[in-house]
Each structure stands twice: as structure tokens, then as C-alpha cells.
Motif scaffolding. Structure first.
Motif, short mmCIF file in Angstrom:
data_model
loop_
_atom_site.label_atom_id
_atom_site.label_comp_id
_atom_site.label_asym_id
_atom_site.label_seq_id
_atom_site.Cartn_x
_atom_site.Cartn_y
_atom_site.Cartn_z
N UNK A 339 0.88 -1.18 0.00
CA UNK A 339 0.00 0.00 0.00
C UNK A 339 0.91 1.22 0.00
N UNK A 340 1.18 1.76 -1.17
CA UNK A 340 2.10 2.88 -1.28
C UNK A 340 3.19 2.62 -2.29
N UNK A 341 4.02 3.62 -2.50
CA UNK A 341 5.07 3.54 -3.52
C UNK A 341 6.44 3.22 -2.92
N UNK A 342 6.43 2.62 -1.74
CA UNK A 342 7.69 2.33 -1.05
C UNK A 342 8.49 1.16 -1.63
N UNK A 343 7.89 0.18 -2.34
CA UNK A 343 8.70 -0.93 -2.86
C UNK A 343 9.78 -0.45 -3.84
N UNK A 344 10.90 -1.12 -3.88
CA UNK A 344 11.99 -0.76 -4.79
C UNK A 344 11.77 -1.35 -6.17
N UNK A 345 11.10 -2.49 -6.24
CA UNK A 345 10.82 -3.13 -7.52
C UNK A 345 9.76 -2.33 -8.28
N UNK A 346 10.01 -2.07 -9.58
CA UNK A 346 9.10 -1.25 -10.37
C UNK A 346 7.70 -1.83 -10.43
N UNK A 347 7.59 -3.13 -10.63
CA UNK A 347 6.28 -3.77 -10.72
C UNK A 347 5.52 -3.61 -9.40
N UNK A 348 6.20 -3.85 -8.28
CA UNK A 348 5.55 -3.72 -6.97
C UNK A 348 5.18 -2.27 -6.69
N UNK A 349 6.01 -1.34 -7.15
CA UNK A 349 5.70 0.08 -6.95
C UNK A 349 4.44 0.47 -7.71
N UNK A 350 4.29 -0.06 -8.92
CA UNK A 350 3.09 0.22 -9.70
C UNK A 350 1.85 -0.34 -9.00
#
Length: 410
Positions: A339-350
Motif C-alpha cells: 500500500x504505497x510507492x515504497x517498494x523498490x521493484x518497479x512492478x511492486x511500486x506500480x
């Protein structure tokens, strides 16, 4: 909106711009939940101010462009009229109704006959409904929330179906279809299948076929999808035994009181053919638990759930319900969403960006009820909601979805 404030709150805010500051005194005796929320919000604001003074680095908040997706034609939903109760008791077996013609070529009357409807057809609600979990499919914000959610789930779960078919299903039921995105996707993916989208509200759109009735609707754009009026809380469902090859339902935890789940799942077993499969997609009702602000929200969710006969962890009982109903090959898959843009992986961030947007819309939809419970003004609630979202971002909040699949083997 009508927010009740104490005398002290009114007097202390009368000389200030609306929503510019928090009240100077809290009604701790009258509303401890509100006091906790405002105290946590004030501490969060003070910490953010301190972070800015010390030049602390925070995660970027600029939006990430979601992966391009196909958006189906938007149906304009409205409450359907009462269906006729004088339907003939003679109903045709689905296989015989289809012989020699495809669903695309069938009249709506022939489609409804193919559904093996029970005498009397669909029924109006006969049990209590939960105002806490009402979905207004025609509301623009709710439509957009369901649209985003559909494509997040589809991307994370690598498709709309988590079961393997020996052959394409002939009859598919999308139970409580909402805005109908899953139904339309399945109609396109399985053009020889008949997809039935059941809900309390039916679409009214210029692209619908001319032979539509109050009982059912069919769209020209996806001719093998039929929308049908029905209430999942008014059992039995309006279909005969052994009608469907695949039954799908998702996000009904805030709509179905906990005591009705066993009978509904048994009803799914009845309308499935031998060898048919079921897929239930749900999430625990609570928000990610990331700090004092989200705890305030979850405290309210817990209180409202009990009030309306819901259980925040209702899905934990599903395996037992499926087993009791007679299902076999019961499997549970768990998916964790950022929930949010905190992941480093682009797919997870999207995915996290879309899930953040979905969560923000949910908090906005809860405003009339949660804002009233916290006795916050409109501006105060907006500040509170923004701080909750920031807490999810800072603490790397995640939410869990569970997918349960099972098969009727006899």
C-alpha cells in the motif's frame, strides 16, 4: 456535513480559518476514539515538521504511471425494477437449450431458459442488509475503485482464474458482479461460454440489446455476457441444480453478514455441476496496522463490523464452510499487496501506487460514517485521512488477499 463539536471546540475554532488547526481541547470523556485520533494526528504532524527541519529524506510522492489496461465500456447502473414472479415452472436443461445455436445468437428469453431458472425467478431481499458495506456501482468514485482493483488483482494473480479447466466452462456465474469488469473480461477470454453476471443493480446502456427485459440484460459489445437481477442474501439463488461449471465471487466481506456465509456456500455447491469449481476472492476487513492512526481506523472497523454482524477475519472460516458444504480439493492462496510507492521493484511500486489509490478512495467513502464517529469536521477528516495514508507509506503497509478454490466432485 453535520459534525457535533463541544462548546470548547466551537469557541476555540470560531476565530480561526475553518480546518486550519486542530481544536485546542479534546472531548476525552465523551469520545475517547476521537481523542486518540486527534492526538495521534497532532503527533504525526509535529514529527513531520521536525523531519522537515532536520532535512530527513522521505519517499517520493509523485505518481507512477500505471501499466496501460483495457477499460471496458462503462455501464450506467441504476436500481432494477422488481422482476416478475409469474415465470413458468417449466425450465429447460442448459445443455438442451444450447444445442444447435451459440449464446451470441440466442434471444434473451432463450438465454434465461438456458440458465435453468427456478420457478419464480429472482427474489427480492428477504434478510437484513448491511449499510456499512453497501457498494453503489453507479457512483463514479466507486466505479473507478472497482476498475483499479480489478486490474491490480488481475496483475498480481496473473489472471482472472486461479483454477485449471479440463475444457472451457460452458456456464460461468459472476455472483455479485458489481461494475462487471470480471464478467466482461471472462466473456472476452471465453467467447463460447455463457457468463452470467448477477447483482442487485443492472446496467442500462445504449449498447445493450433491444430484447432486454427487467429480468435480464445482454450487451452487444460482449454478447455472451448476460446481466441478471438477483440478491445473494435472498436464498435460494434463482438457478436450478447443476447449472454452472464455474462460480466466482469477490469482495463481499462487508456485504454478507457472517451467519449467512455457510448457507450461501452450500447454495454455490447446489448450483454447480459435478466437477464444477468455485473461486472466492476476499480480504480481511481491517486496514494495514502500521501505527496509531491506522489503529484508530481499525478500531472503528471492528466496532462497525460487530454492529452489522460481520467478522473482520471472516475468510479464515471459509475452508471449513467449503468442507461442510461437500467441496473437495480445497486450496487457499495468499497474496500480499503493498500500500504505497515504497517498494523498490518497479512492478511492486506500480501495484502499490494503485492499491494506495484504492485505499484512499475507501477512506473517502468512509468519511460520512468514520468522520461522524470521530466528530471531525470535513477538513479535519481530510487531514486525518492523508496522515493515515502517509503512515502506510512510511511503515511499508501491506494488505492481504486470499483466494479459495474448490471442486464439486459428486
Amino acid at each position: 456535513m453535520g459534525i457535533s463539536l463541544s462548546k470548547d471546540d466551537k469557541s476555540s475554532s470560531s476565530s480561526k480559518k475553518k480546518g486550519s488547526r486542530l481544536p485546542s481541547r479534546l472531548k476525552t470523556d465523551d469520545n475517547p476514539i476521537r481523542a486518540t485520533a486527534l492526538k495521534a494526528l497532532k503527533e504525526k504532524q509535529q514529527q513531520q515538521k521536525k523531519n522537515r527541519q532536520h532535512h530527513h529524506v522521505t519517499l517520493p510522492t509523485s505518481p507512477i504511471t500505471p501499466v496501460p489496461v483495457h477499460r471496458p465500456l462503462k455501464p450506467n447502473y441504476s436500481n432494477a425494477s422488481t422482476p416478475s414472479s409469474s415465470r413458468s415452472s417449466n425450465h429447460t436443461n442448459p445443455s438442451s437449450a444450447q444445442s444447435g445455436s451459440s449464446f451470441q445468437d440466442m434471444s434473451l428469453e432463450e438465454r434465461l431458459q438456458a440458465l435453468n431458472l427456478l420457478p419464480g425467478g429472482a427474489k427480492l431481499p428477504t434478510v437484513e442488509r448491511t449499510s456499512y458495506g453497501h457498494f453503489d456501482n453507479g457512483d463514479e468514485q466507486e466505479y473507478n475503485r472497482q476498475l483499479r482493483l480489478h486490474y491490480v488483482l488481475k496483475q498480481v494473480m496473473s489472471g482472472n482464474v486461479q483454477v485449471e479447466f479440463d475444457e472451457p466452462p460452458s456456464m460461468i456465474l459472476d455472483c455479485a458482479c458489481g461494475a462487471g469488469f470480471w464478467s466482461l473480461d471472462m466473456g472476452q477470454a471465453y467467447p463460447e461460454s455463457h457468463v452470467v453476471a448477477l447483482d442487485l443493480a443492472l446496467p442500462e446502456d445504449a449498447h445493450l440489446r433491444e430484447d432486454n427485459t427487467k429480468m435480464g440484460l445482454a450487451a452487444d459489445g460482449t454478447p455472451n455476457v448476460t446481466y441478471m437481477h438477483g440478491d445473494i442474501l435472498a436464498l435460494p439463488l434463482p438457478f436450478g441444480d447443476n447449472t454452472f461449471d464455474f462460480v466466482y465471487q469477490r469482495e463481499m466481506g462487508t456485504v454478507i453478514p457472517n451467519k449467512h456465509w455457510p448457507s450461501l456456500i452450500s447454495e454455490f455447491y447446489r448450483i454447480l455441476k459435478s466437477g464444477g469449481t468455485i473461486q472466492l476472492v476476499e480480504y480481511p476487513l481491517e486496514f494495514p496496522s502500521c501505527g496509531p492512526l491506522s489503529e484508530v481506523v481499525n478500531s472503528w472497523v471492528q466496532t462497525e463490523s460487530v454492529k452489522h454482524g460481520l467478522d473482520v477475519n471472516f475468510i479464515d472460516s471459509f475452508e471449513g464452510y467449503l468442507d461442510d458444504a461437500g467441496f473437495e480439493e480445497i486450496q487457499t492462496q495468499v497474496y500480499e499487496f503493498p500500500v504505497g510507492e515504497w517498494p523498490k521493484n518497479d512492478r511492486d511500486r506500480q501495484q502499490g501506487f494503485l492499491q494506495k489509490d484504492i485505499t484512499r478512495l475507501l477512506l473517502k467513502q468512509m468519511k460520512p460514517l468514520l468522520g461522524k464517529a470521530l466528530e471531525m469536521s470535513s477538513d479535519q477528516y481530510d487531514q486525518f485521512s492523508a496522515a493515515v495514508m502517509n503512515e502506510f507509506e512510511e511503515k511499508h503497509g501491506t494488505t492481504l488477499w486470499k483466494v479459495l478454490t474448490a471442486r464439486k466432485t459428486t
